[in-house]
Design an enzyme around this catalytic site. Structure first.
Site, PDB file in Angstrom:
ATOM      1  N   HIS A   1      -3.440   7.512   1.588  1.00 45.58           N
ATOM      2  CA  HIS A   1      -3.785   6.142   1.206  1.00 45.58           C
ATOM      3  C   HIS A   1      -5.197   5.869   1.721  1.00 45.58           C
ATOM      4  O   HIS A   1      -5.516   6.160   2.883  1.00 45.58           O
ATOM      5  CB  HIS A   1      -2.782   5.181   1.836  1.00 45.58           C
ATOM      6  CG  HIS A   1      -3.174   3.739   1.717  1.00 45.58           C
ATOM      7  ND1 HIS A   1      -3.632   3.197   0.545  1.00 45.58           N
ATOM      8  CD2 HIS A   1      -3.185   2.738   2.645  1.00 45.58           C
ATOM      9  CE1 HIS A   1      -3.909   1.920   0.752  1.00 45.58           C
ATOM     10  NE2 HIS A   1      -3.649   1.613   2.006  1.00 45.58           N
TER      11      HIS A   1
ATOM     12  N   ASN B   1      -9.937  -0.346  -0.151  1.00 46.77           N
ATOM     13  CA  ASN B   1      -8.473  -0.254  -0.185  1.00 46.77           C
ATOM     14  C   ASN B   1      -7.960  -0.906  -1.472  1.00 46.77           C
ATOM     15  O   ASN B   1      -8.002  -2.128  -1.599  1.00 46.77           O
ATOM     16  CB  ASN B   1      -7.908  -0.956   1.053  1.00 46.77           C
ATOM     17  CG  ASN B   1      -6.400  -0.830   1.154  1.00 46.77           C
ATOM     18  OD1 ASN B   1      -5.745  -0.401   0.207  1.00 46.77           O
ATOM     19  ND2 ASN B   1      -5.867  -1.211   2.295  1.00 46.77           N
TER      20      ASN B   1
ATOM     21  N   CYS C   1       0.820  -1.231   0.000  1.00 52.41           N
ATOM     22  CA  CYS C   1       0.000   0.000   0.000  1.00 52.41           C
ATOM     23  C   CYS C   1       0.846   1.271   0.000  1.00 52.41           C
ATOM     24  O   CYS C   1       0.323   2.364  -0.235  1.00 52.41           O
ATOM     25  CB  CYS C   1      -0.952   0.007   1.179  1.00 52.41           C
ATOM     26  SG  CYS C   1      -2.065  -1.414   1.182  1.00 52.41           S
TER      27      CYS C   1
HETATM   28  N1  ACO Z   1     -18.329  -8.174   9.475  1.00 55.15           N
HETATM   29  C1  ACO Z   1     -18.839  -8.365  10.698  1.00 55.15           C
HETATM   30  N2  ACO Z   1     -18.091  -8.663  11.768  1.00 55.15           N
HETATM   31  C2  ACO Z   1     -16.767  -8.755  11.585  1.00 55.15           C
HETATM   32  C3  ACO Z   1     -16.160  -8.560  10.336  1.00 55.15           C
HETATM   33  C4  ACO Z   1     -17.010  -8.274   9.250  1.00 55.15           C
HETATM   34  N3  ACO Z   1     -16.535  -8.059   7.993  1.00 55.15           N
HETATM   35  N4  ACO Z   1     -14.839  -8.730  10.449  1.00 55.15           N
HETATM   36  C5  ACO Z   1     -14.589  -8.990  11.736  1.00 55.15           C
HETATM   37  N5  ACO Z   1     -15.748  -9.015  12.425  1.00 55.15           N
HETATM   38  C6  ACO Z   1     -15.952  -9.275  13.848  1.00 55.15           C
HETATM   39  C7  ACO Z   1     -14.790 -10.013  14.449  1.00 55.15           C
HETATM   40  O1  ACO Z   1     -14.914 -11.399  14.215  1.00 55.15           O
HETATM   41  C8  ACO Z   1     -14.937  -9.666  15.917  1.00 55.15           C
HETATM   42  O2  ACO Z   1     -15.949 -10.455  16.463  1.00 55.15           O
HETATM   43  P1  ACO Z   1     -15.773 -11.114  17.916  1.00 55.15           P
HETATM   44  O3  ACO Z   1     -15.585  -9.950  18.858  1.00 55.15           O
HETATM   45  O4  ACO Z   1     -17.055 -11.858  18.121  1.00 55.15           O
HETATM   46  O5  ACO Z   1     -14.561 -11.966  17.806  1.00 55.15           O
HETATM   47  C9  ACO Z   1     -15.484  -8.234  15.871  1.00 55.15           C
HETATM   48  O6  ACO Z   1     -15.991  -8.048  14.542  1.00 55.15           O
HETATM   49  C10 ACO Z   1     -14.460  -7.168  16.191  1.00 55.15           C
HETATM   50  O7  ACO Z   1     -13.295  -7.443  15.498  1.00 55.15           O
HETATM   51  P2  ACO Z   1     -12.064  -6.474  15.673  1.00 55.15           P
HETATM   52  O8  ACO Z   1     -10.972  -7.012  14.836  1.00 55.15           O
HETATM   53  O9  ACO Z   1     -11.805  -6.177  17.111  1.00 55.15           O
HETATM   54  O10 ACO Z   1     -12.630  -5.161  14.999  1.00 55.15           O
HETATM   55  P3  ACO Z   1     -11.937  -3.770  14.897  1.00 55.15           P
HETATM   56  O11 ACO Z   1     -12.805  -2.753  15.528  1.00 55.15           O
HETATM   57  O12 ACO Z   1     -10.512  -3.790  15.284  1.00 55.15           O
HETATM   58  O13 ACO Z   1     -11.980  -3.519  13.323  1.00 55.15           O
HETATM   59  C11 ACO Z   1     -10.643  -3.624  11.335  1.00 55.15           C
HETATM   60  C12 ACO Z   1     -11.327  -4.413  12.451  1.00 55.15           C
HETATM   61  C13 ACO Z   1     -11.680  -2.832  10.568  1.00 55.15           C
HETATM   62  C14 ACO Z   1      -9.935  -4.587  10.402  1.00 55.15           C
HETATM   63  C15 ACO Z   1      -9.643  -2.648  12.004  1.00 55.15           C
HETATM   64  O14 ACO Z   1      -8.800  -3.339  12.873  1.00 55.15           O
HETATM   65  C16 ACO Z   1      -8.836  -1.926  10.981  1.00 55.15           C
HETATM   66  O15 ACO Z   1      -9.323  -1.056  10.298  1.00 55.15           O
HETATM   67  N6  ACO Z   1      -7.511  -2.228  10.880  1.00 55.15           N
HETATM   68  C17 ACO Z   1      -6.697  -1.677   9.854  1.00 55.15           C
HETATM   69  C18 ACO Z   1      -6.692  -2.659   8.734  1.00 55.15           C
HETATM   70  C19 ACO Z   1      -6.401  -2.059   7.393  1.00 55.15           C
HETATM   71  O16 ACO Z   1      -6.745  -0.932   7.088  1.00 55.15           O
HETATM   72  N7  ACO Z   1      -5.737  -2.853   6.592  1.00 55.15           N
HETATM   73  C20 ACO Z   1      -5.478  -2.483   5.254  1.00 55.15           C
HETATM   74  C21 ACO Z   1      -4.130  -2.914   4.836  1.00 55.15           C
HETATM   75  S1  ACO Z   1      -2.864  -1.979   5.616  1.00 55.15           S
HETATM   76  C22 ACO Z   1      -3.077  -0.478   5.128  1.00 55.15           C
HETATM   77  O17 ACO Z   1      -3.509  -0.255   4.040  1.00 55.15           O
HETATM   78  C23 ACO Z   1      -2.755   0.624   6.064  1.00 55.15           C
END
Ligand code: ACO
Length: 321
Positions: A248, A278, A115
């Site tokens: 980004h 993304n 990215c």
């Molecule tokens: N739909 C519904 N529920 C979901 C989904 C989904 N698509 N995905 C995960 N969940 C659930 C999980 O299973 C978890 O359930 P549980 O508590 O029963 O186990 C719950 O949602 C919470 O999961 P978390 O991982 O704690 O959620 P969080 O609030 O951290 O959000 C996310 C997750 C959106 C991925 C966040 O961590 C994030 O934005 N991280 C950055 C990731 C990113 O941007 N990556 C891109 C590549 S790197 C870059 O470009 C910078």
């Protein structure tokens, strides 16, 4: 003094647009979950016959047209991608062939910084122009991330999409790119990776993207704020002089956090993540092209581009448009 100036921009999103509700029909997710956590509403998915180079070529043609330049005036092609058409040759050489400019013999190569790929590519192009090694550079970010996603893994597949963005950079006496900074820390490889490889004809490891979402979030917020601040400080600028942040487009909450850190309101941020998710290396040039074409970004304004991704690798670029 020679600067690298943006002469034209272009972009392309595949026709197949998939909404959060469409995904919710196939996996256990919801529009509410995806929107509240990421700001994403739609992603575009390439047709099975569309390769990364096809997306790149359409974006490149749009950028060339916008610059008023013929393809054979380009003397360097850099493609940022982590989803190349093939293991080799580079997607950049395939783009060169599809643009019909192989006979010019201009150098063409890919950079792979996930990215952060567009930050690495534009910074490399800037170095070529400043050193006099190139005059007109085609810098492209293009991805088909849909091919490396496990569509049954709701924690990753809802976040990404396919697309391409391109910039024509040309040598100019007037300021264009003012300062740029690239960084990487390989100690964080495990936060985000697609660890598969082909060995003796067999796929070893997983060919799908894996991610520690919360870990990525924390690292991205910290490093983007720091590199943006460093670029401003090192070039003698303040955030008050920035007209637009072009970040980004991974996650609206990461973008909001960086803007807040720079004391800039969200109305100074080009935000397109809602429309395409993304798209990795394509996301910054996609946002840039969108901001320019819809009239938000005007000639003479100062832009701060910033991106981070797997590696981890990250960077920021300050430029006068
Ligand atoms: N739909 C519904 N529920 C979901 C989904 C989904 N698509 N995905 C995960 N969940 C659930 C999980 O299973 C978890 O359930 P549980 O508590 O029963 O186990 C719950 O949602 C919470 O999961 P978390 O991982 O704690 O959620 P969080 O609030 O951290 O959000 C996310 C997750 C959106 C991925 C966040 O961590 C994030 O934005 N991280 C950055 C990731 C990113 O941007 N990556 C891109 C590549 S790197 C870059 O470009 C910078």
């Amino acid at each position: 003094m020679q600067y690298a100036k943006i002469l034209g921009t272009g972009s392309y999103l595949p026709a197949n647009r998939v909404s959060n509700d469409d995904l919710a029909k196939k996996i256990d997710t919801s529009d509410e979950w995806i929107t509240s956590r990421t700001g994403i509403k739609f992603r575009h998915i390439a047709d099975e016959n569309e390769q990364t180079s096809d997306l790149a070529v359409i974006a490149a043609r749009n950028a060339l047209e916008n610059a008023g330049m013929a393809a054979d005036e380009i003397d360097l092609i850099i493609v940022a991608t982590s989803t190349p058409d093939m293991i080799f040759p580079s997607t950049a050489t395939i783009v060169q062939q599809k643009l019909g400019i192989g006979a010019t013999g201009c150098p063409a190569f890919d950079v792979q910084a996930v990215c952060a790929g567009f930050m690495y590519a534009i910074t490399t192009a800037n170095a070529y122009i400043k050193s006099g090694m190139a005059k007109n550079v085609l810098v492209i970010g293009a991805e088909t991330f849909s091919r490396i996603l496990n569509w049954e893994d709701r924690t990753t597949c809802v976040l990404f999409g396919d697309g391409a963005g391109a910039v024509v950079l040309g040598a100019s006496d007037e300021p264009g790119i003012i300062h740029s900074k690239l960084q990487a820390d390989g100690d964080y490889i495990d936060l985000l990776k697609t660890p598969g490889q082909v060995v003796n004809g067999q796929v070893c490891g997983t060919p799908f993207l894996t991610m520690d979402g919360p870990g990525v979030f924390k690292f991205a917020v910290k490093m983007l704020a720091k590199v943006a601040e460093d670029v401003l400080k090192e070039s003698g600028y303040t955030s008050a002089q920035i007209d637009w942040i072009v970040p980004h487009q991974a996650n609206k909450r990461i973008i909001e956090s960086t803007a807040k850190h720079l004391h800039l309101s969200m109305d100074k941020v080009i935000l397109t993540v809602e429309n395409h998710g993304n798209t990795s290396a394509a996301s910054i040039p996609l946002a840039l092209d969108s901001g320019i074409r819809n009239g938000q970004i005007q000639r003479g304004q100062h832009l701060l581009l910033e991106g981070i991704g797997g590696g981890f690798a990250w960077g920021a670029v300050l430029l006068k448009y």
